[in-house]
Every structure is written in C-alpha cells, then in structure tokens.
Motif scaffolding. Structure first.
Motif, PDB file in Angstrom:
ATOM      1  N   GLN A  92     -17.471 -18.452 -12.708  1.00 20.82           N
ATOM      2  CA  GLN A  92     -17.871 -18.187 -11.177  1.00 20.82           C
ATOM      3  C   GLN A  92     -17.304 -19.236 -10.253  1.00 20.82           C
ATOM      4  O   GLN A  92     -16.902 -19.182  -9.344  1.00 20.82           O
ATOM      5  CB  GLN A  92     -19.792 -17.866 -10.764  1.00 20.82           C
ATOM      6  N   VAL A  93     -18.291 -20.687 -10.286  1.00 22.58           N
ATOM      7  CA  VAL A  93     -18.550 -21.696 -10.254  1.00 22.58           C
ATOM      8  C   VAL A  93     -16.408 -21.846  -9.774  1.00 22.58           C
ATOM      9  O   VAL A  93     -16.454 -22.275  -8.746  1.00 22.58           O
ATOM     10  CB  VAL A  93     -18.869 -22.688 -10.420  1.00 22.58           C
ATOM     11  N   MET A  94     -15.722 -22.150 -10.566  1.00 19.41           N
ATOM     12  CA  MET A  94     -14.474 -22.251 -10.312  1.00 19.41           C
ATOM     13  C   MET A  94     -13.886 -21.746  -9.438  1.00 19.41           C
ATOM     14  O   MET A  94     -12.955 -22.259  -9.039  1.00 19.41           O
ATOM     15  CB  MET A  94     -13.519 -22.743 -12.029  1.00 19.41           C
ATOM     16  N   GLU A  95     -14.448 -19.910  -9.854  1.00 15.80           N
ATOM     17  CA  GLU A  95     -13.534 -19.003  -8.868  1.00 15.80           C
ATOM     18  C   GLU A  95     -13.428 -19.396  -7.464  1.00 15.80           C
ATOM     19  O   GLU A  95     -12.797 -19.244  -6.033  1.00 15.80           O
ATOM     20  CB  GLU A  95     -13.735 -17.794  -9.149  1.00 15.80           C
ATOM     21  N   GLU A  96     -15.051 -20.681  -6.714  1.00 12.81           N
ATOM     22  CA  GLU A  96     -15.168 -21.029  -5.579  1.00 12.81           C
ATOM     23  C   GLU A  96     -14.600 -22.002  -4.934  1.00 12.81           C
ATOM     24  O   GLU A  96     -13.339 -22.407  -4.256  1.00 12.81           O
ATOM     25  CB  GLU A  96     -16.873 -21.353  -5.512  1.00 12.81           C
ATOM     26  N   PHE A  97     -13.375 -22.722  -5.680  1.00 18.68           N
ATOM     27  CA  PHE A  97     -12.485 -24.003  -5.620  1.00 18.68           C
ATOM     28  C   PHE A  97     -11.639 -23.411  -5.518  1.00 18.68           C
ATOM     29  O   PHE A  97     -10.936 -24.010  -5.392  1.00 18.68           O
ATOM     30  CB  PHE A  97     -13.312 -25.218  -6.583  1.00 18.68           C
ATOM     31  N   PHE A  98     -11.107 -22.546  -6.785  1.00 17.53           N
ATOM     32  CA  PHE A  98      -9.654 -22.623  -7.485  1.00 17.53           C
ATOM     33  C   PHE A  98      -9.626 -20.393  -6.998  1.00 17.53           C
ATOM     34  O   PHE A  98      -9.999 -19.823  -7.527  1.00 17.53           O
ATOM     35  CB  PHE A  98      -9.330 -22.536  -8.884  1.00 17.53           C
ATOM     36  N   SER A  99      -7.867 -20.662  -6.687  1.00 16.97           N
ATOM     37  CA  SER A  99      -7.250 -18.763  -6.579  1.00 16.97           C
ATOM     38  C   SER A  99      -6.232 -19.446  -7.455  1.00 16.97           C
ATOM     39  O   SER A  99      -5.756 -19.892  -7.653  1.00 16.97           O
ATOM     40  CB  SER A  99      -7.488 -18.595  -4.688  1.00 16.97           C
ATOM     41  N   ALA A 100      -5.456 -18.134  -7.694  1.00 16.76           N
ATOM     42  CA  ALA A 100      -4.590 -17.374  -8.404  1.00 16.76           C
ATOM     43  C   ALA A 100      -3.210 -17.942  -7.256  1.00 16.76           C
ATOM     44  O   ALA A 100      -3.552 -17.850  -6.533  1.00 16.76           O
ATOM     45  CB  ALA A 100      -4.600 -16.302  -8.776  1.00 16.76           C
ATOM     46  N   PRO A 101      -2.294 -18.580  -8.323  1.00 19.39           N
ATOM     47  CA  PRO A 101      -2.254 -18.518  -9.801  1.00 19.39           C
ATOM     48  C   PRO A 101      -3.601 -19.874 -10.089  1.00 19.39           C
ATOM     49  O   PRO A 101      -3.185 -20.418  -9.868  1.00 19.39           O
ATOM     50  CB  PRO A 101      -1.267 -19.016 -10.620  1.00 19.39           C
TER      51      PRO A 101
END
Length: 129
Positions: A92-101
């Motif tokens: 969840q935290v990673m999705e705050e900082f990274f987006s696809a791909p």
C-alpha cells in the motif's frame, strides 16, 4: 578513467558504514539499502511499520533526485522486512510512491536490520530511458 560517480545527499541518511548512498556507473545507479532514518537526526522516524516504510521511500526518492532521476526510473527494487506479515502494508505504501509500470521487485524476510529498523529497500535505477 572510470565512469563511476558517488551519489551523496544530505536529504537522505548518511552512510553508517563503509559504503556510499549510491554509485552511478554510466546511466545506471546502484543504491545502497535505505532504512527509515530521519536524515537530520539519524534516528528511526517511528516504531510504526507504515511510517517506517514511508520514510524508506522518501529517503530512496531523495537519493534518486540527487542522481538526476526519480522513483519512476527505478527498474529493480529489493525490500527486506523483519515481518512478512507486513507485506500488504508495504504494498500500500509503495503505491503512494510508484505507479505502473512498477519496477521488478523482491521482498525478503530477514531476522534483523540495522538500527532496529523493520524495513529496508535497495534499488537499481536507469537514467535516460
């Protein structure tokens, strides 16, 4: 003559041993592990896992920026967790900082990390892609 350069910023924790925050070789940047230290105090930001995970990505981002890149340029990310039950939170935290791909990634359970940290991240970044 080497095409290797040391990357160092005071916006991320200073190295606590004989290593560099990152090394740039050509257009590739190899990051040392980042733990959730406050760059100003060199102390853990919190005992809370989610807060620690967020700080790890902030620290990683600061080193990316010093190397003239950003988190979106990371192609490989290795995460080390002392408790794999925290896997969903780190996602969840990673999705705050990274987006696809998203970068390629490994998440590994470890017995302990420096300074009593609960999470550490290291990365490889490619510039100019």
């Amino acid at each position: 003559m080497s095409n290797k350069a040391v990357i160092n910023t005071d916006k991320a924790p200073a190295a606590i041993g004989p290593y560099s925050q990152a090394i740039k070789a050509g257009n590739t940047v190899y990051f040392s592990g980042q733990i959730p230290l406050d760059p100003g105090t060199m102390e853990l930001v919190s005992e809370d896992f989610e807060t620690q995970a967020r700080q790890v990505f902030k620290n990683l981002s600061a080193v990316c920026e010093e190397a003239s890149g950003s988190l979106k340029d990371i192609v490989k990310l290795n995460l080390y967790l002392v408790d794999l039950a925290q896997f969903a939170i780190v996602n969840q935290v990673m999705e705050e900082f990274f987006s696809a791909p998203f970068p390629a990634r490994a998440a590994v359970g470890v017995k302990a990390l420096p300074k009593g940290s609960q999470v550490e991240a290291e990365a490889v970044m490619i510039l100019g892609d």
